[in-house]
Motif scaffolding. Structure first.
Motif, PDB file in Angstrom:
ATOM      1  N   PHE A 166       0.798  -1.230   0.000  1.00  0.00           N
ATOM      2  CA  PHE A 166       0.000   0.000   0.000  1.00  0.00           C
ATOM      3  C   PHE A 166       0.828   1.276   0.000  1.00  0.00           C
ATOM      4  O   PHE A 166       0.335   2.323  -0.382  1.00  0.00           O
ATOM      5  CB  PHE A 166      -0.961   0.000   1.189  1.00  0.00           C
ATOM      6  N   ALA A 167       2.085   1.229   0.456  1.00  0.00           N
ATOM      7  CA  ALA A 167       2.847   2.479   0.513  1.00  0.00           C
ATOM      8  C   ALA A 167       3.937   2.554  -0.552  1.00  0.00           C
ATOM      9  O   ALA A 167       4.334   3.642  -0.938  1.00  0.00           O
ATOM     10  CB  ALA A 167       3.461   2.663   1.892  1.00  0.00           C
ATOM     11  N   PRO A 201       2.401   1.306  -5.162  1.00  0.00           N
ATOM     12  CA  PRO A 201       1.759   2.302  -6.033  1.00  0.00           C
ATOM     13  C   PRO A 201       2.736   3.348  -6.553  1.00  0.00           C
ATOM     14  O   PRO A 201       2.441   4.034  -7.521  1.00  0.00           O
ATOM     15  CB  PRO A 201       0.713   2.951  -5.125  1.00  0.00           C
ATOM     16  N   LEU A 202       3.890   3.480  -5.897  1.00  0.00           N
ATOM     17  CA  LEU A 202       4.823   4.551  -6.267  1.00  0.00           C
ATOM     18  C   LEU A 202       6.022   4.030  -7.043  1.00  0.00           C
ATOM     19  O   LEU A 202       7.031   4.704  -7.159  1.00  0.00           O
ATOM     20  CB  LEU A 202       5.326   5.256  -5.002  1.00  0.00           C
ATOM     21  N   ILE A 215       9.491   9.140   1.242  1.00  0.00           N
ATOM     22  CA  ILE A 215       8.654   9.928   2.144  1.00  0.00           C
ATOM     23  C   ILE A 215       7.506   9.087   2.695  1.00  0.00           C
ATOM     24  O   ILE A 215       7.154   9.195   3.878  1.00  0.00           O
ATOM     25  CB  ILE A 215       8.118  11.180   1.424  1.00  0.00           C
ATOM     26  N   THR A 216       6.926   8.195   1.858  1.00  0.00           N
ATOM     27  CA  THR A 216       5.901   7.320   2.440  1.00  0.00           C
ATOM     28  C   THR A 216       6.543   6.399   3.474  1.00  0.00           C
ATOM     29  O   THR A 216       5.904   6.071   4.474  1.00  0.00           O
ATOM     30  CB  THR A 216       5.180   6.471   1.377  1.00  0.00           C
ATOM     31  N   GLY A 244       6.507   8.233   6.558  1.00  0.00           N
ATOM     32  CA  GLY A 244       5.140   8.259   7.078  1.00  0.00           C
ATOM     33  C   GLY A 244       4.800   6.946   7.769  1.00  0.00           C
ATOM     34  O   GLY A 244       4.251   6.937   8.874  1.00  0.00           O
ATOM     35  N   VAL A 245       5.155   5.827   7.129  1.00  0.00           N
ATOM     36  CA  VAL A 245       4.885   4.515   7.718  1.00  0.00           C
ATOM     37  C   VAL A 245       5.616   4.405   9.056  1.00  0.00           C
ATOM     38  O   VAL A 245       5.066   3.918  10.047  1.00  0.00           O
ATOM     39  CB  VAL A 245       5.345   3.388   6.764  1.00  0.00           C
TER      40      VAL A 245
END
Lengths: 305, 340
Positions: free
Chosen positions: A91-92, A95-96, A106-107, A110-111
């Protein structure tokens, strides 16, 4: 002299712990060029998963029988770590995969923040450090002036064994070859019939399993865990991976033992004590990178036209 | 369109316009909001400096908090030890100190790429604040230095509230620095930085000195970091190692990527996001009225989620989203195409 030997022993235990985590950083970077900042948190949730398994799953009657409870706790910790790693990859990061290179970094941050605060808030009483059961032989191994807890010996043994196993797996197995191929050139690997999604998921699973083992063994060794331990140890492990050469299994292990030794020796002998140990790690890192910009065992940068 | 003004004049005019707008904004808001506006200001210049290094030049720094640390302690020490210096001289010296540190860091880092540069800069950010423990007499250990700055001219004391005055100073310095940055980014330096980022071999074949360019990027960028740290110290009246954790350095990079790499506008959105995401998540957690132990920590967890969701929604940053929207708005109607 005896202090020196004792600190060397402590450094080796530290290094063994850092190595287990650094392997995850180095593998993920090798495959998808992502500095997975949430990897320290995978280690942390592994420790909490192990604690939860011990508290709620291991039957009361075998809690003190370490050779029954330790395997169950290890499986519990590894399962939680792997599950979390799979979720964040799906999910993090996935997709990128074609996004600008820094977006997944950066995600990952965040995680990392999310996992830390989530465990702090929702694990019972996790706002403070929690005691971790000593699910191994109690007492210490005494060799002359050196004393190391048996759980520390376990940590060293498991760390060395698992790194050798991982190295062998990557060099000998079919999936290992697919991993190396993807690391070298993802597009060509794809043309040769390698499924990149499977390779990437496997990489995350292997890294998370090692981190989960590290989490449980860290708890057993120090007998208490807290939610900050992932971020702190994660920074050491990332530094170890960089020092050894990102992408190299051997480099991560060697780097980790160097970091562990520098950390304990600088804490003991250098002015400033333990609060100052990171300064010396920084000095060592810079010195190594000045002479070897690709780390100790990293591959030199190829210039592509 | 008649004759175009040179970029420097345009940038100066834009900065002047921004300053007027911001002064008006601080006049109609309360002191607390003034402080927040000023906070956005110093984060903006830190992130804009990072944009030059990471966005334009492609060197990923995970340790820009270290340069803010240097700037903050420069201002703090100067205010305490050399009270005769006016605040603008302190800030200027903070810029110089930051730049000098960046020159050293850049010289050490010019050969490093990707994760090695990231690791070395992160190590700098983790290690440097520990220096305060080593020299407690000079840096006052983990408590840090606190001081008061009397920067207001005598005629204005009592007329303008102190936080308002401080936010004016902050934004004046930030806008001046931004004008310099915008000119550099638009001119020859900006082009060389991008050339080196895109292909070092091609750039060096075209006559660009790659190593020197990378060091220069570090110098300019960390000078901005020094200014940001100096302004933070000036605004808060303290410089303490606890404000310069690795988390700060990572947030600066997060702000840059959130805002959008490769343009100074991105730095603005990033700085606003950095300050206001935390404010909003605080407010949101308060709205839910949870147990106090959860309510204290939930904002950070939410911040993590917001970070993930925003990057997933705008992989090219907020500025990337804005640009897409702008292109759609400006697209001429089919019949007019080709005439403008």
């Amino acid at each position: 002299m005896s202090t020196l030997l004792q600190q060397l022993a402590n450094g080796v235990v530290q290094g063994a712990l850092i190595a287990l985590i650094a392997l995850g950083y180095t593998m993920v970077y090798g495959i998808i060029q992502l500095i997975n900042f949430a990897h320290g948190e995978v280690f942390m949730v592994g420790a909490y998963g192990g604690l939860a398994t011990y508290t709620w799953i291991v039957p009361e009657s075998v809690k003190d029988v370490w050779y029954v409870s330790l395997p169950i706790v290890l499986v519990g910790g590894v399962a939680v770590s792997v599950a979390i790693a799979l979720l964040m990859e799906r999910f993090a990061y996935r997709p990128l995969r074609n996004a600008p290179r820094l977006a997944p970094l950066i995600t990952a941050l965040g995680v990392s923040v999310f996992l830390q605060e989530f465990v702090r808030n929702f694990y019972p009483n996790a706002t403070a450090a929690l005691p971790f059961p000593g699910v191994f032989v109690q007492g210490q191994l005494v060799i002359g002036p050196i004393r190391v807890g048996w759980s520390g010996i376990l940590l060293i043994g498991v760390s060395v064994l698992l790194s050798i196993a991982l190295q062998t797996y990557i060099n000998r197995s079919r999936m290992g070859r697919a991993m190396r191929a993807t690391a070298q050139d993802p597009d060509t690997a794809k043309l040769m019939g390698v499924n990149p999604d499977r390779v990437i998921v496997l990489t995350f699973v292997l890294g998370a399993a090692l981190a989960g083992v590290a989490g449980v063994l860290f708890g057993t060794y120090l007998n208490n865990i807290n939610t900050d331990m992932g971020f702190q140890t994660g920074i050491f492990a990332f530094t170890a991976a960089v020092l050894g050469g990102v992408g190299s299994i051997r480099g991560a292990v060697v780097g980790a033992f160097i970091i562990g030794l520098v950390k304990t020796l600088a804490g003991q002998y250098m002015p400033g004590g333990t609060q100052y140990d990171y300064v010396w790690i920084f000095v060592v890192l810079i010195l190594v990178l000045v002479f070897r910009p690709q780390g100790l065992f990293g591959e030199p940068e190829r210039v592509r036209a | 369109m008649t004759t175009k003004l040179p970029p420097l004049v345009l940038h100066l005019l834009a900065a002047l316009g921004c300053l007027v707008l911001l002064v008006l904004l601080t006049l109609v808001t309360d002191p607390f909001t003034n402080l927040r506006i000023a906070t956005v200001g110093y984060y903006l210049i830190a992130v804009a400096g990072l944009a030059l290094l990471t966005g334009f030049n492609g060197q990923v720094s995970l340790g820009h908090g270290a340069f803010m640390f240097i700037g903050a302690y420069t201002v703090a020490l100067l205010v305490k030890r050399v009270p005769a210096f006016p605040i603008w001289a302190d800030l200027l010296l903070a810029v110089l100190a930051g730049g000098l540190a960046g020159l050293l860091a850049g010289a050490a880092a010019a050969r490093l790429h990707g994760p090695y540069l990231a690791g070395a800069t992160l190590a700098l950010a983790v290690g440097l604040p520990a220096v305060t423990q080593r020299f407690p007499d000079l840096f006052a250990g983990s408590n840090g230095l606190s001081f008061t700055v009397n920067s207001q001219p005598a005629g204005l004391v009592g007329v303008v509230p102190p936080t308002r005055w401080q936010s004016w100073i902050v934004w004046l310095s930030v806008l001046l620095a931004l004008v310099v940055l915008a000119n550099l980014a638009r001119g020859r330096l900006g082009r060389t930085l991008r050339a080196v980022r895109d292909d070092e071999v091609a750039a060096s074949l075209a006559g660009v000195h790659v190593g020197r360019t990378k060091i220069l990027a570090f110098l300019v960028s960390s000078a901005c970091g020094g200014l940001a740290g100096g302004l933070q110290a000036f605004l808060l009246g303290t410089a303490a190692p606890g404000s310069f954790t690795p988390a700060l350095s990572l947030s600066l990079l997060a702000a840059l990527v959130l805002g959008g790499l490769g343009s100074l506008w991105g730095a603005l959105w990033g700085a606003i996001a950095l300050v206001y995401f935390q404010v909003w998540t605080d407010d949101f957690a308060e709205l839910l009225s949870l147990r106090s132990d959860i309510a204290d920590n939930l904002p950070l967890a939410l911040y993590g989620v917001v970070l993930i969701v925003t990057v997933l929604a705008f992989p090219a940053g907020i500025q990337g989203g804005v640009r897409k929207l702008w292109v759609r708005v400006r697209r001429p109607a089919p019949s007019q195409r080709g005439e403008s």
